[in-house]
Design a protein around this motif. Structure first.
Motif, short mmCIF file in Angstrom:
data_model
loop_
_atom_site.label_atom_id
_atom_site.label_comp_id
_atom_site.label_asym_id
_atom_site.label_seq_id
_atom_site.Cartn_x
_atom_site.Cartn_y
_atom_site.Cartn_z
N HIS A 343 0.82 -1.22 0.00
CA HIS A 343 0.00 0.00 0.00
C HIS A 343 0.85 1.26 0.00
CE1 HIS A 343 0.93 -0.92 4.21
NE2 HIS A 343 0.82 0.40 4.44
N THR A 344 2.13 1.08 0.34
CA THR A 344 3.04 2.23 0.31
C THR A 344 3.72 2.37 -1.04
OG1 THR A 344 4.86 0.90 1.19
CG2 THR A 344 3.43 2.06 2.78
N GLY A 345 3.45 1.44 -1.93
CA GLY A 345 4.07 1.49 -3.25
C GLY A 345 5.36 0.72 -3.36
N ARG A 346 5.79 0.11 -2.28
CA ARG A 346 7.01 -0.67 -2.31
C ARG A 346 6.73 -2.08 -2.83
NH1 ARG A 346 10.23 -0.50 3.18
NH2 ARG A 346 11.57 -1.76 1.83
N ILE A 347 7.75 -2.68 -3.41
CA ILE A 347 7.65 -4.08 -3.88
C ILE A 347 8.15 -4.98 -2.76
CG2 ILE A 347 8.42 -5.73 -5.60
CD1 ILE A 347 8.80 -3.45 -7.56
N ILE A 348 7.27 -5.83 -2.29
CA ILE A 348 7.64 -6.80 -1.24
C ILE A 348 7.33 -8.19 -1.79
CG2 ILE A 348 7.32 -7.52 1.15
CD1 ILE A 348 6.34 -4.75 1.80
N PRO A 349 8.29 -8.84 -2.44
CA PRO A 349 8.04 -10.17 -3.02
C PRO A 349 7.96 -11.24 -1.95
CG PRO A 349 10.32 -9.57 -3.32
CD PRO A 349 9.66 -8.37 -2.70
N ALA A 350 7.33 -12.35 -2.29
CA ALA A 350 7.19 -13.49 -1.38
C ALA A 350 6.99 -14.76 -2.21
CB ALA A 350 6.03 -13.28 -0.41
N ILE A 351 7.19 -15.88 -1.57
CA ILE A 351 6.97 -17.19 -2.19
C ILE A 351 5.77 -17.81 -1.50
CG2 ILE A 351 7.98 -19.42 -2.76
CD1 ILE A 351 10.75 -18.11 -2.39
N TRP A 352 4.63 -17.86 -2.19
CA TRP A 352 3.37 -18.30 -1.60
C TRP A 352 3.08 -19.77 -1.96
CZ3 TRP A 352 0.30 -14.88 1.34
CH2 TRP A 352 0.71 -13.55 1.32
N PHE A 353 2.60 -20.48 -0.97
CA PHE A 353 2.11 -21.85 -1.18
C PHE A 353 0.65 -21.86 -0.72
CE2 PHE A 353 6.66 -22.09 -0.41
CZ PHE A 353 7.10 -22.89 -1.46
N ARG A 354 -0.26 -21.75 -1.67
CA ARG A 354 -1.69 -21.73 -1.36
C ARG A 354 -2.25 -23.13 -1.59
NH1 ARG A 354 -2.69 -16.16 -1.29
NH2 ARG A 354 -1.23 -14.94 -2.58
N TYR A 355 -2.92 -23.65 -0.58
CA TYR A 355 -3.34 -25.05 -0.65
C TYR A 355 -4.84 -25.20 -0.39
CZ TYR A 355 -3.08 -24.69 4.45
OH TYR A 355 -3.25 -24.28 5.75
N ASP A 356 -5.36 -26.29 -0.92
CA ASP A 356 -6.75 -26.70 -0.67
C ASP A 356 -6.76 -28.23 -0.68
OD1 ASP A 356 -9.42 -26.73 -0.19
OD2 ASP A 356 -10.03 -25.99 -2.18
N LEU A 357 -7.70 -28.82 0.05
CA LEU A 357 -7.73 -30.28 0.17
C LEU A 357 -8.80 -30.89 -0.72
CD1 LEU A 357 -6.33 -29.37 2.95
CD2 LEU A 357 -6.99 -31.67 3.73
N SER A 358 -8.48 -32.01 -1.29
CA SER A 358 -9.45 -32.77 -2.10
C SER A 358 -10.23 -33.73 -1.21
CB SER A 358 -8.71 -33.54 -3.20
OG SER A 358 -9.58 -34.45 -3.84
N PRO A 359 -11.52 -33.92 -1.48
CA PRO A 359 -12.30 -34.88 -0.68
C PRO A 359 -12.01 -36.33 -1.05
CG PRO A 359 -13.69 -33.93 -2.38
CD PRO A 359 -12.37 -33.21 -2.48
N ILE A 360 -11.33 -36.56 -2.16
CA ILE A 360 -11.04 -37.91 -2.62
C ILE A 360 -9.77 -38.42 -1.95
CG2 ILE A 360 -10.58 -39.36 -4.62
CD1 ILE A 360 -13.36 -38.22 -4.58
#
Length: 412
Positions: A343-360
């Motif tokens: 929000h300040t205009g700076r670049i703050i990179p990150a390595i994201w691991f977004r997960y969701d579970l399968s019902p199977i």
């Protein structure tokens, strides 16, 4: 009178005497005697063949002249009991479904010998193949909808091993958040940061738990006391796995590719002597995506770019022959790269691991072929092979005999 005519005159008397002496020979009539006699003349044996045929017939039905059973009675044995004994013996032998053919009535052929040898070799090959399958453990899989590890308390263990060759260790941190309201910045439990690349880079190893709800964990500089001006998020992922391991790990030194990652250099390249990874041998032919991100290389990407790894986690159960179960998780992955601004205009990179579970749930089960199925298969192989070989041999023999008759017809 020649021997042939004399023999033909004696045939009715011989048959009559045989019927009286041997009740089981009542089905042996004059036409059969004449047929055997003609066959004897054809092969040049004459009277000797006739005697051999009678002897063979008697021996085939287990008549023993010297024991007084069904031929000449022994001393003190009446005729009526002898006939009763023969009738009982005849009834018992009537249950024999494997009737024996005297050897003198069979005719070996060269073609039959070749087919017999090929038949035995074929049976041996199939037998060894089935034996190998019988002693080998088979792994079968099935799919169902359920939570297999209900005793885990709704948690999943995570193992992460990642290297950032151009980011100092004091800037690297792990953040965890999910839809249950968990938001943890700078997770440090069961984790370590190892300097690499002469202290210019960092290898992060961590073991932590996540809830069984959609969420994310990410490697970033958010937990640092002072944010760097241009954080470099180029990285190599060595391992990312969930749950119990289904592999036998053999730790050894693994060189990292591409070739630009050489051992310590004054040009700021990564010293791979510090990168200890694992080479895993799959357990019992279970090939799955348990470490789908292992070996992911983002060294040539934009240093200021963020990386999103979108994971779909699939629960996996492995059950061995003893019934012991191990709970692991496979996952599929999709990724994207982008530049994010704060929000300040700076670049703050990150390595994201977004997960969701399968019902199977995928379940692997070790099984061994039951003994009864192995025996059934072997019997089918032997019986089927001999039957087909017999039909083939009979067709060839019939065709050859027909050809011989045609040839004889042409000669005459």
């Amino acid at each position: 009178m020649g021997p042939c005519a004399a023999y033909l005159l004696c045939v009715p008397l011989s048959v009559k005497w045989a019927r009286e002496q041997y009740p089981l020979l009542r089905g042996f009539n004059e036409s059969m005697c004449v047929k055997h006699f003609r066959h004897s003349l054809a092969v040049g044996r004459q009277g000797e063949m006739w005697k051999a045929k009678w002897k063979m017939w008697i021996q085939h039905h287990h008549f023993r002249l010297d024991q007084g059973t069904c031929s000449h009675p022994a001393a003190g044995v009446a005729r009526r009991p002898r006939q009763a004994m023969c009738q009982e013996e005849e009834k018992r032998m009537g249950f024999d479904i494997y009737r024996k053919v005297p050897k003198d009535l069979t005719q070996p052929t060269y073609t039959g010998a070749i087919i017999s040898i090929c038949c035995c070799l074929f049976i041996l090959f199939l037998f060894l193949s089935e034996l190998t399958g019988f002693i080998t453990t088979e792994v079968v899989n099935e799919l169902y909808v359920d939570d297999p590890d209900k005793d885990s308390g709704g948690k999943i263990d995570v193992s992460l091993n990642i290297s950032l060759p151009n980011l100092h260790c004091e800037l690297v941190g792990l953040d965890i958040q999910d839809e249950m309201g968990r938001h943890e910045v700078g997770h440090i439990d069961n984790s370590m940061r190892i300097p690499v690349n002469n202290g210019a880079g960092c290898r992060f190893e961590g073991h932590f738990s996540i809830n069984k709800v959609p969420g994310n964990f990410h490697v970033s500089t958010h937990s640092a006391t002072a944010q760097p001006q241009n954080p470099d998020m180029t990285h190599v992922i060595h391992k990312l796995s969930f749950g119990d391991t289904l592999q036998d790990e053999e730790s050894h030194l693994q060189r990292v590719q591409p070739s630009s990652f050489l051992c310590g250099s004054s040009e700021g390249k990564l010293n791979t002597d510090h990168l200890i990874s694992t080479s895993c041998r799959q357990v019992q032919n279970v090939h799955g995506a348990f470490n789908a991100l292992g070996g992911a290389d983002r060294l040539t990407s934009n240093p200021l770019a963020s990386h999103d790894y979108i994971l779909k986690i699939v629960p996996t159960v492995y059950e061995d022959k003893s019934g012991k179960q191990r709970y692991s998780y496979q996952y599929t992955v999709a990724n994207k790269e982008y530049v994010a601004y704060s929000h300040t205009g700076r670049i703050i990179p990150a390595i994201w691991f977004r997960y969701d579970l399968s019902p199977i749930t995928v379940k692997y089960t070790e099984r061994r072929q039951p003994l009864y199925r192995f025996i059934t298969t072997i019997c089918a192989i032997i019986g089927g092979t001999f039957t087909v070989a017999g039909i083939l041999d009979s067709c060839i023999f019939t065709a050859s005999e027909a050809w011989k008759k045609i040839q004889l017809g042409k000669m005459h």
